[in-house]
Structures are given as C-alpha cells and as structure tokens.
Design a protein around this motif. Sequence first.
Motif, PDB file in Angstrom:
ATOM      1  N   GLY A 197     -12.648  -2.034  -8.918  1.00  0.00           N
ATOM      2  CA  GLY A 197     -12.111  -2.129  -7.572  1.00  0.00           C
ATOM      3  C   GLY A 197     -12.900  -3.137  -6.762  1.00  0.00           C
ATOM      4  O   GLY A 197     -14.134  -3.173  -6.834  1.00  0.00           O
ATOM      5  N   ARG A 201     -12.903  -5.150  -2.779  1.00  0.00           N
ATOM      6  CA  ARG A 201     -12.265  -5.198  -1.473  1.00  0.00           C
ATOM      7  C   ARG A 201     -12.411  -6.606  -0.894  1.00  0.00           C
ATOM      8  O   ARG A 201     -13.410  -7.276  -1.116  1.00  0.00           O
ATOM      9  N   TRP A 252      -9.085   2.500  -2.086  1.00  0.00           N
ATOM     10  CA  TRP A 252      -8.534   1.901  -3.304  1.00  0.00           C
ATOM     11  C   TRP A 252      -9.606   1.477  -4.294  1.00  0.00           C
ATOM     12  O   TRP A 252      -9.386   1.516  -5.509  1.00  0.00           O
ATOM     13  N   ASP A 254      -8.235  -4.907  -3.224  1.00  0.00           N
ATOM     14  CA  ASP A 254      -7.683  -4.321  -1.991  1.00  0.00           C
ATOM     15  C   ASP A 254      -7.858  -5.338  -0.859  1.00  0.00           C
ATOM     16  O   ASP A 254      -8.958  -5.513  -0.344  1.00  0.00           O
ATOM     17  N   ASP A 312       0.823  -1.210   0.000  1.00  0.00           N
ATOM     18  CA  ASP A 312       0.000   0.000   0.000  1.00  0.00           C
ATOM     19  C   ASP A 312       0.860   1.264   0.000  1.00  0.00           C
ATOM     20  O   ASP A 312       0.423   2.314  -0.468  1.00  0.00           O
ATOM     21  N   ASN A 346      -2.750  -4.751   1.807  1.00  0.00           N
ATOM     22  CA  ASN A 346      -2.994  -3.493   2.511  1.00  0.00           C
ATOM     23  C   ASN A 346      -2.826  -3.695   4.015  1.00  0.00           C
ATOM     24  O   ASN A 346      -3.690  -4.268   4.688  1.00  0.00           O
ATOM     25  N   HIS A 376      -7.286  -6.501   2.802  1.00  0.00           N
ATOM     26  CA  HIS A 376      -6.911  -6.034   4.132  1.00  0.00           C
ATOM     27  C   HIS A 376      -6.298  -7.181   4.917  1.00  0.00           C
ATOM     28  O   HIS A 376      -6.942  -8.195   5.131  1.00  0.00           O
ATOM     29  N   LEU A 396      -3.473  -5.924  -3.880  1.00  0.00           N
ATOM     30  CA  LEU A 396      -2.832  -5.019  -2.936  1.00  0.00           C
ATOM     31  C   LEU A 396      -2.812  -5.624  -1.541  1.00  0.00           C
ATOM     32  O   LEU A 396      -3.859  -5.961  -0.985  1.00  0.00           O
TER      33      LEU A 396
END
Lengths: 185, 558
Positions: free
Chosen positions: B508, B510, B497, B534, B441, B467, B536, B465
């Motif tokens: 995008g 998540r 993101w 993205d 990130d 993150n 997490h 990503l």
Amino acid sequence: MGEEPATQDVLSLSDLELPGVQAGRRHIVSILVENKPGVLARVAGLFARRGFNIETLAVGPTDDPTTSRITLTLDGARHPIDQVTKQLHKLINVLKIRDLEPEETVARELALFKVSTDEDTRAQLLEFADIFRGRVIDVSKRSTTVELTGTDDKIEAFERMVRPLGLIEMVRTGEIAVARGRAAT
Amino acid sequence: MRAVDAVMECLKAEGVEAVFGIPGGANLPTYDALYDGGIRHVLCRHEAGAGHAAEGYAKATGRVGVALATSGPGATNLVTPIADAMLDSVPTVFITGQVRTDLLGTDGFQEADITGMTMPVVKHSIMIQDPREIPKAIHEAFHIARTGRPGPVLVDIPQDLSRADIAYEPDDRIALPGYKPTTEGNVKQIRLAAKAMANARRPVIYAGGGVVNAGAAAELTELCTADRFPVTLTLMGLGAFPAPHDQWLGWLGMHGTRTANYAMDEADLIVAIGARFDDRVTGKLSEFAPHAKFIHIDIDPAEISKNVPAHIPIVGDAKRVLPKLMREYRALETDSSRLDAWWERIRGWQERHPLAYEDSADSEIKPQYMIEALYEATGGDAIITSDVGQHQMWAAQYFHFARPRRWINSGGLGTMGFGLPSALGAQVACPDQTVVCVAGDGSLQMNSQELATCVQEDVPVKVFLMNNGYLGMVRQWQELFWNRRYSGVDMKMTPDWVKLAEAYGATGIRASQKETLVDTMKRALETPGPVVLDVHVTKEENTYPMIPAGQAARDMVG
Ligand SMILES: Cc1ncc(C[n+]2csc(CCOP(=O)(O)OP(=O)(O)O)c2C)c(N)n1
Ligand SMILES: [Mg+2]
C-alpha cells in the motif's frame, strides 16, 4: 474538360432515403422454433422485455417432431415489426420467422362459447350457430356450449351476437396460420 | 469418463488456459475434475469477481473468458457479470452447477433457476438434461459466445448429470440451424456507402466496441486514413483508432469532447461502425445529428435502425466489410480538398474547446492530473481497467489509447466494482503487460476482496485509487441537478487503503502531493506484486464537459 472532382455527381446525399417503414397493420408472425426446453419462455420473455404487446399466441407441434410452431398476432402500429423479427432472430433456437401478409395467408382460430340458455334463447343461439357454421358441443339445462372456427373477425362477430343472450365464458386458442399456395410457411 | 472430465477436455480443446471461480456443493464434480484437469484455476473471493475477471480476460485478448460457480447463491452472484457481458458484448461462458435432477423444481437446498433468471441477459443458455449432451453444449457455448456479436452463454449442469459416465469422443462440430451470423456485408450496399462517403462534405466516422470485438482496428484506421475522415469513437471503442492522431476528434457522448459532439451535430454523413447509438451517445434522440444521413455497419442486424434509422444499412463483420469499403472508396479517387472547410470548422472547435481543467494552485492533486500523471508514468503503455464513476470518465479523457484492448471498462451496464476483478483477469491473460486498475473509492469497496486473489495467485495488478471520499458521479448530479442536496454520497468512513492492502499481503502506498505523483506512480509500477496506490484528489471536482441527460450535443456544459 473541367477539373471537377470525379465525386461531384457520384451520388447526392440528399437522394438517400430511408427504407420504407411498413404501415402499422396487424401482424401474424409465424415462428418455427427448435423443440427445446425454455424456447417459449425465451420468445414470450423477449416480447415482455422489449415492450411488444402480444394479442394472441398459439403453440403446437409441427409435422417434424424436432420443431414447434409459435403463431402470434400483434398490433404493428404500436411496435416496429422489423425490430420484433430482428430480435426474435437473435434467439438461437428460433429457426425461421415469417411476418405473414394478410392477403397471402389463411388464418384460423378456434373458440368455445358457453352461453346461458333456457328453452327460448337456445333456439336463438342455435340459429346464430348455424349462420356462423358453429357446432353445439355441450348442452345442459341452463347452458349451451358452441364451438366455432374462423378468422378473428368472425369470432368477434359471433361474440357480439351471443353476448346479449348471456355469455358465461369464452375461450379462444389464438390464431394459427399458413401461407397460401404450395410453398411451406 | 465422467461428464466433468469431458468438460475439461472440451475446455482445453477450446484453448482455455485459465478459469475463474468458486466451488460449492453442486459443482464439486467440476472441481474434482479441475484438480488435475490441466487448466489453471484462479480461486476468486466472490463469484462477481470471478465473472468480471472472466470478462477482463476476454476483453484483454478477444478469447472467451470462463467463470465457474455453484448453484443457488454462487450462480446468482454471477448475474451482474453476465448482464455486464451482455451489454458490452463480451465473449464469456459461465458454467454453473445445479441441484440434482431429482430435486429440480422442489426448492431444494441451494436451488435457483439461473437459466430462467438470466434469460433476458444472456446471448444463449443451455440447461443440461442428458449428460451425453454436455460436450456438445460446451462447444456450442464457446461457438455462440465468440462468433457473431459476442456475448455471455450460460451452461447449467445438474450435479448428478455432471458426474455421470459418458462415452466421450472429441467432436467439436457445431450444428446450430438457427444461428448463422451474417459476416460479409452486401456488396451493393458497400458500394453505395463508398459513394455516399465520397460525396459527403461533413462526414464523421463514428466507431464503437464492435470494431474492437471484430479485431478490426487496423482496418478501421486504414479506412479513416484513406481520406481525411474525422474520427470519433465511443467509450467502448477507445483504442480502435490510435489516439492521439491528427484525425481524432476525441470520444463522443455525455462526457466526450465538444469537438466530437459538435461534429456529429453538424455532420452531413455519419458512418457508424460497430456502435449502437446508446442514449449516452445520442443525448436527446430527436435532436441527434439533425443534418446527417446514416450508414450503419454492424454484425447484429437488430442494432441497425433500432434507435436511429439507417439510410444505408450494412450487416456484417467489420473485419470483412471495412476492407471492401475501403477498396470501393479508393476506386472513386476522391478529391479530399472537399473536406477543407469541414476541417477548418473542426480545428476551430478543437482550438476553442480542448479538454482542459484548472490545475490546483498548491500541491493538491486534481483528478484529471492524476490520469495525466498515469499516462506519463506508464508512457501510455499499459492495460487500463476502470471502475464506474467520475474516475472512469477522466481516465477515458486523459489517458490516450493507441491500441485496442488496452481500455477495459464497464460501459453498457456501468457496474461499480468492475475494475479490480477485470484487471485480475486481464493480468492473468497478459502476464507480461502492465495492468493498472483506475479505481473509485466507492467502486473498489464493491470487490476489494479480489486483492486476496491477486496476492494468492501472484497477479501483480496495480490499483490506482482515485480517492475523493465521495460517490463522486452521483454527487456531481446532485450538485448540478438536485440543488446540492448531497444524499447518500458522502463516504465519511472509508478504509485505510494502505493498511487494507497490507492486510491482504499487498503493498500500500499513499500519494497526496502533485509534485511527486509521477515518481510515486513509477515506484508503484516497479514494485513487484499487487499494489494499491491511494491517491487523494480534490473532493468536489466535476467531470466536464457534459451533455446533461436528455439534452442535445449542442447543449454541452462545462
Ligand atoms: C453497482 C452499482 N451501484 C450503483 C451505481 C450508481 N453509481 C454510478 S457512479 C457512482 C459513484 C461511484 O463512486 P466512486 O467509485 O467513488 O467513483 P467516483 O465517481 O467518485 O470517481 C454510483 C453510486 C452503479 N453504477 N453501480
Ligand atoms: Mg469516489
């Protein structure tokens, strides 16, 4: 016959030795380069970047207008000369490098000494110049300039002699060198 | 014809299909020639992006990558990719515009001495002084970039010279008297190396990016499997030997496996091939592989005995040397049972110290798991590019590379922001393959503008990503070696993101649940066009195992 694997006595790893590392003498490195813009900057930059310390550096044309000769001297005790020459070889415009053996090399340097002189000390200086086969190339009321050619030892010896007389300045060209004998350097 | 039109002809003659760049005043003539020059131009959004894209293109294919920039700021923006290509030996040609010759040296508008500035980080550079030299310079640049030890070559062309009329005759003969790479390898030395290998009781083959560059992965594998030689690779070499494999120890160095590092520590013979004993590999040099003799095979003589003195140096191209070495070795008809005890020791390490991590008790995604999920979702069949940081190390640890040119990262320079543009370049070069950028990130924010390029050029790169909200690798060092004083590593503000991807016209997505991660990844991979996923992950996870900087392999922690 025993069934020992054939490899047993092929070579013992303990027999492997590192190639001899040259003792740290002073080196005269003669580098033939293409006459292209930026070549000197590349060579000098390489030395700076790799932390190799150049003692003297002389550059000039050769008998071939497309090439130039860089002669430099460095203290091999501080840097493995091997790395220096290998790194130099990587420069595309470097054609040839020789780490000249001192015994098989003739090296010369030109130095100019400007010495503060009056009537008394001038005679003294002329005497030294004579012994060292130097030549007076400029005289004024209060100074005399002597030209001297020789090895760096000779030039340094002369410097020691004239310094007490009042050395105003000294300029040296750095050594240039060729290999002894018929073969090209 | 105009010199720039000749440049296009030369590029085509060199097989260039795509170039990456940004125009400006000083290279306007080049762009005019590009307009209908028959070469694909990928308009990047920053010259650093263009430079890394050229690297990605080169690393994915072995062909020369090309980036274009204007003078001054355009050229200086290329400095990082050029340095990156130098340290990782990436065949690249950078063509910059320069101010007119009458302005040179006057601090003219957008004048920067780019040849001077890049001198320490190029394999070679050519400042054009006569327009008639231009075609020759382009061909020389390609020749130098691709042969020997590959690397970046810069060609700087003043604007007025680039539009001059020249007589152009196709001619790609190369006359470089000062450049003759040694490729064959000394036969006596190769024979000696085979004997040493036949006599070793605790050998390790340690290969690096040079094997990938040489296109010698198959030859390496044959040599390693000519006997039961244990194999480790550097971070740059991943894929040069197929992982997983019975003889594979994992990669070595700071975040490599314990097994690989311990094997180096106890080896009696190390066969280094296209690897350069980087400090991230050796740790404390004076304690590196204390029992070993070294065979060092490299195309670059200056690498041999630079950091570690070689007992048997062999200068040559791995593709030429390795088959000869294998033949010599085979001829010795060794008995591989001599390696039994060594393998027993290695198996012991492998059992005791597998790469492992503690999984979360809940749905939290551990960063290591993210990479395992990626391996599963792609079936291992993808080109993976990476940014720089913890995610890079985990990607290298938990994704297994069975083929070369599938792992594209910035190893030598460690350039954050490398991942996305290099993925762009790799995908342009390999349109039919899946290209995933494992991004950090922090790193992604250094070149996220290239998402625009991906969308405009319809380059379907998938950015996965990792993150963690931190400049994680630096945070880890602060945690371990600086008393947890987290200074300048907490990115309290990072973009949304998903919205950022959408703002660029990309997709995008998540992800924060480990249970659905593989499926979400599959969905992302199947989505057409560029995607930012993205993910997490745990915020404060450390990359282990680790050789603390300046320590020895046997001091590995974690
Ligand atoms: C251009 C650049 N600046 C700074 C660094 C120093 N650096 C190394 S890793 C790192 C953190 C990277 O953070 P991120 O991309 O989020 O990756 P993470 O370690 O969190 O996975 C930094 C700042 C670098 N490698 N490159
Ligand atoms: Mg991070």
